[in-house]
Design a protein around this motif. Structure first.
Motif: not given
Length: 144
Positions: A101-106
């Protein structure tokens, strides 16, 4: 500092380079060559290994392999234990989900084209240094 548990194939250029640089810093910490970052929570899983320097070396090699596949030249001479062998480290499926989720937001903000490439991935592969086990996010995880 973000030492990703997800496979480096998912990282865009900026994240791959940052991961390499931050993991080199982590290696210095594990070798006792810096006074900073010694209690950084992302290092706990490497510090818990029988040979932390070997474990971080194996992790760095995984990043370098991905860099090679993209035609980048990461300086492997900076890996202290380039031929190290280390057991895989457990990473929970909950931790991978948080990082995904964190990577996808970045990626949405920095590299939408890379996000599009991975849009159908719901459960990412881990970095080769890790073995997925059931469980919640790591206690050290701080991503929201």
């Amino acid at each position: 500092m973000r030492i990703w548990s997800v496979h480096p194939r998912y990282l865009e250029r900026q994240a791959l380079v940052a991961c390499w640089r931050e993991t080199l810093l982590a290696q210095k910490v594990l070798c006792g060559e810096t006074r900073g970052y010694t209690r950084h929570p992302q290092l706990e899983r490497f510090q818990a290994q029988i040979d932390p320097v070997a474990s971080i070396g194996v992790y760095l090699e995984g990043i370098a392999v991905e860099a090679d596949a993209r035609g980048y030249r990461f300086d492997r001479s900076r890996i202290r234990r380039p031929d190290a062998i280390a057991a895989q480290i457990d990473v929970t499926d909950g931790q991978l989900a948080v990082e995904w989720r964190h990577l996808r937001s970045k990626l949405a903000a920095r590299s939408p084209e890379v996000l599009t490439r991975w849009q159908d991935v719901t459960s990412p592969d881990p970095h080769p240094s890790f073995r997925v086990v059931d469980g919640p996010p790591a206690t050290w995880e701080r991503a929201s």
